[in-house]
Scaffold this motif. Sequence first.
Motif, mmCIF file in Angstrom:
data_model
loop_
_atom_site.group_PDB
_atom_site.id
_atom_site.type_symbol
_atom_site.label_atom_id
_atom_site.label_comp_id
_atom_site.label_asym_id
_atom_site.label_seq_id
_atom_site.Cartn_x
_atom_site.Cartn_y
_atom_site.Cartn_z
ATOM 1 N N LEU A 18 -28.618 120.412 -71.589
ATOM 2 C CA LEU A 18 -28.002 120.063 -70.513
ATOM 3 C C LEU A 18 -27.003 119.025 -70.149
ATOM 4 C CD1 LEU A 18 -26.640 123.530 -70.382
ATOM 5 C CD2 LEU A 18 -28.368 123.670 -68.206
ATOM 6 N N HIS A 19 -28.533 118.343 -69.136
ATOM 7 C CA HIS A 19 -27.917 116.741 -68.766
ATOM 8 C C HIS A 19 -27.120 116.550 -69.462
ATOM 9 C CE1 HIS A 19 -29.414 113.794 -65.884
ATOM 10 N NE2 HIS A 19 -28.938 113.022 -67.170
ATOM 11 N N LYS A 20 -26.739 116.240 -70.903
ATOM 12 C CA LYS A 20 -26.121 114.975 -71.241
ATOM 13 C C LYS A 20 -24.847 116.057 -70.671
ATOM 14 C CE LYS A 20 -28.066 115.195 -75.437
ATOM 15 N NZ LYS A 20 -28.388 115.516 -77.165
ATOM 16 N N PHE A 21 -24.792 117.536 -69.786
ATOM 17 C CA PHE A 21 -22.822 117.580 -70.062
ATOM 18 C C PHE A 21 -23.024 117.656 -68.207
ATOM 19 C CE2 PHE A 21 -23.991 119.430 -73.974
ATOM 20 C CZ PHE A 21 -23.142 118.939 -74.291
ATOM 21 N N THR A 22 -23.938 117.959 -67.524
ATOM 22 C CA THR A 22 -23.835 118.059 -66.137
ATOM 23 C C THR A 22 -24.307 116.913 -65.246
ATOM 24 O OG1 THR A 22 -26.339 118.090 -65.820
ATOM 25 C CG2 THR A 22 -25.436 119.946 -65.606
ATOM 26 N N HIS A 23 -24.806 115.229 -65.684
ATOM 27 C CA HIS A 23 -24.625 113.959 -65.511
ATOM 28 C C HIS A 23 -23.510 113.441 -64.912
ATOM 29 C CE1 HIS A 23 -24.499 112.025 -69.479
ATOM 30 N NE2 HIS A 23 -24.901 110.993 -68.365
ATOM 31 N N ARG A 24 -22.372 114.220 -65.919
ATOM 32 C CA ARG A 24 -21.690 113.258 -66.189
ATOM 33 C C ARG A 24 -19.760 115.379 -65.365
ATOM 34 N NH1 ARG A 24 -20.810 109.552 -69.917
ATOM 35 N NH2 ARG A 24 -22.714 108.640 -71.279
ATOM 36 N N ALA A 25 -20.674 116.098 -64.823
ATOM 37 C CA ALA A 25 -19.625 116.501 -64.438
ATOM 38 C C ALA A 25 -18.418 116.205 -64.050
ATOM 39 C CB ALA A 25 -20.661 117.370 -62.768
ATOM 40 N N HIS A 26 -18.134 114.668 -63.446
ATOM 41 C CA HIS A 26 -17.243 114.802 -62.675
ATOM 42 C C HIS A 26 -16.087 113.961 -63.863
ATOM 43 C CE1 HIS A 26 -19.787 111.345 -62.881
ATOM 44 N NE2 HIS A 26 -18.982 110.238 -63.110
ATOM 45 N N GLU A 27 -16.594 114.033 -64.481
ATOM 46 C CA GLU A 27 -16.127 113.426 -66.109
ATOM 47 C C GLU A 27 -15.455 114.276 -66.987
ATOM 48 O OE1 GLU A 27 -17.251 110.090 -68.432
ATOM 49 O OE2 GLU A 27 -18.462 109.572 -67.471
ATOM 50 N N TRP A 28 -15.337 115.617 -66.652
ATOM 51 C CA TRP A 28 -15.086 116.845 -67.241
ATOM 52 C C TRP A 28 -13.491 116.849 -67.346
ATOM 53 C CZ3 TRP A 28 -16.778 119.767 -71.047
ATOM 54 C CH2 TRP A 28 -18.321 120.107 -71.720
ATOM 55 N N GLU A 92 -18.594 124.198 -59.851
ATOM 56 C CA GLU A 92 -18.525 123.286 -59.433
ATOM 57 C C GLU A 92 -16.908 123.234 -59.558
ATOM 58 O OE1 GLU A 92 -18.413 124.561 -56.401
ATOM 59 O OE2 GLU A 92 -20.086 126.125 -57.359
ATOM 60 N N VAL A 93 -17.797 121.900 -60.543
ATOM 61 C CA VAL A 93 -16.520 121.232 -60.866
ATOM 62 C C VAL A 93 -14.503 122.460 -61.929
ATOM 63 C CG1 VAL A 93 -15.081 119.722 -62.347
ATOM 64 C CG2 VAL A 93 -17.313 118.669 -61.727
ATOM 65 N N ALA A 94 -15.287 123.813 -61.968
ATOM 66 C CA ALA A 94 -14.111 124.023 -63.448
ATOM 67 C C ALA A 94 -13.936 124.723 -61.735
ATOM 68 C CB ALA A 94 -15.093 124.828 -64.219
ATOM 69 N N ARG A 95 -14.433 125.628 -60.766
ATOM 70 C CA ARG A 95 -13.921 126.315 -60.361
ATOM 71 C C ARG A 95 -12.992 125.415 -59.118
ATOM 72 N NH1 ARG A 95 -20.114 127.627 -59.275
ATOM 73 N NH2 ARG A 95 -19.948 130.202 -60.511
ATOM 74 N N GLU A 96 -13.278 124.440 -58.630
ATOM 75 C CA GLU A 96 -12.230 123.598 -57.835
ATOM 76 C C GLU A 96 -11.162 123.050 -58.669
ATOM 77 O OE1 GLU A 96 -13.826 120.038 -56.031
ATOM 78 O OE2 GLU A 96 -14.955 120.791 -55.702
ATOM 79 N N HIS A 97 -10.971 122.974 -60.195
ATOM 80 C CA HIS A 97 -10.040 122.595 -60.538
ATOM 81 C C HIS A 97 -9.087 124.020 -61.464
ATOM 82 C CE1 HIS A 97 -7.899 121.302 -63.752
ATOM 83 N NE2 HIS A 97 -7.890 119.952 -63.880
ATOM 84 N N ALA A 98 -9.519 125.052 -61.359
ATOM 85 C CA ALA A 98 -9.109 126.428 -61.559
ATOM 86 C C ALA A 98 -8.157 126.306 -60.553
ATOM 87 C CB ALA A 98 -9.726 128.026 -62.426
ATOM 88 N N LEU A 108 -19.314 131.797 -63.541
ATOM 89 C CA LEU A 108 -20.658 132.442 -64.054
ATOM 90 C C LEU A 108 -21.920 131.743 -64.379
ATOM 91 C CD1 LEU A 108 -20.199 136.425 -64.630
ATOM 92 C CD2 LEU A 108 -20.606 135.570 -62.806
ATOM 93 N N HIS A 109 -22.685 131.033 -63.395
ATOM 94 C CA HIS A 109 -24.223 130.431 -63.910
ATOM 95 C C HIS A 109 -24.798 131.115 -64.127
ATOM 96 C CE1 HIS A 109 -27.288 127.556 -62.736
ATOM 97 N NE2 HIS A 109 -26.355 126.796 -63.389
ATOM 98 N N THR A 110 -24.646 131.301 -65.481
ATOM 99 C CA THR A 110 -25.549 132.152 -66.589
ATOM 100 C C THR A 110 -25.603 131.654 -67.954
ATOM 101 O OG1 THR A 110 -26.505 134.589 -66.829
ATOM 102 C CG2 THR A 110 -24.332 134.089 -66.876
ATOM 103 N N THR A 111 -26.364 132.745 -68.449
ATOM 104 C CA THR A 111 -26.536 132.912 -70.633
ATOM 105 C C THR A 111 -25.762 133.884 -70.952
ATOM 106 O OG1 THR A 111 -28.530 133.654 -70.203
ATOM 107 C CG2 THR A 111 -28.652 131.160 -69.872
#
Length: 247
Positions: A18-28, A92-98, A108-111
């Motif tokens: 998960l960290h591979k994706f979260t620590h670059r959140a701003h780059e998505w 969070e980045v997704a919500r702002e971008h949408a 949703l933050h879930t599985t």
Amino acid sequence: MTRESQSSTGDNVDHAELHKFTHRAHEWWDPNGAFGTLHAINPLRLEWIDQHADLAGKKVLDVGCGAGILSEAMAVRGAQVTALDAGAEHLEVAREHAHDSGLEIHYLHTTAEAHAEHHAGDYDVVTCLEMLEHVPDPEAVIDALVQLVRPGGWLFLSTINRTPRAFAEAIVGAEYVLRLLPTGTHEYSRFIRPSELGTVLRRHRLEVIDMTGLTYSPLSGRYRLVPRTDVNYLMAARRPESDSETP
Ligand code: SAH
């Protein structure tokens, strides 16, 4: 209040992955950043999914949505999109971008497993792309995805095949030689053969309707859908209308 609104990510999450994706959140959303490949393949996979499932007006769930690259594209096609991910930072980045794009997507933050507890059979279409190779127990995710699809609905999966060619192209080529992906993005042992995925889907009585490969040509710098599925591939499956229908 349901479990997921309190933000539940359960046990089937590999936090190092998960960290591979979260620590670059701003780059998505940077097409030239770490997730540039997902931007490059997005039009191809969107078109393939839309051709099968006819997205306009459909209730869609995008599982492991990242910052919403596919979720937004499906919403633009007229789908009512709910999207979930275990990574809080890029959601969070997704919500702002949408919001900035004027799109209504329910993030949703879930599985998938937690969401399935309250939403079995709720969706016409469920997508889970480029995620299964990052979870400890992909079969448990698939069990949940199948529950979430309504009878007669569609499930779309994509992942990477476990072949020598996939090792050469998806890891050595993409991460070390061409540097299309950050080093360490993928682990060979987590790749999944199409036959393995098909077996799990058929055990759940889903019918595998179609499959396509996706390749990168270093010469043209472009991605294409191709018949061969020995590296990256997408699979489309359908839940029968009723339990008595045997695919
Ligand atoms: N599906 C998106 C993003 C793929 S990257 C796309 O194809 O564009 C993989 C995503 O899966 C990341 O956003 C990561 O946070 C998420 N993820 C990893 N394990 C997960 C899990 N168990 N449940 C939900 N999301 C997960």
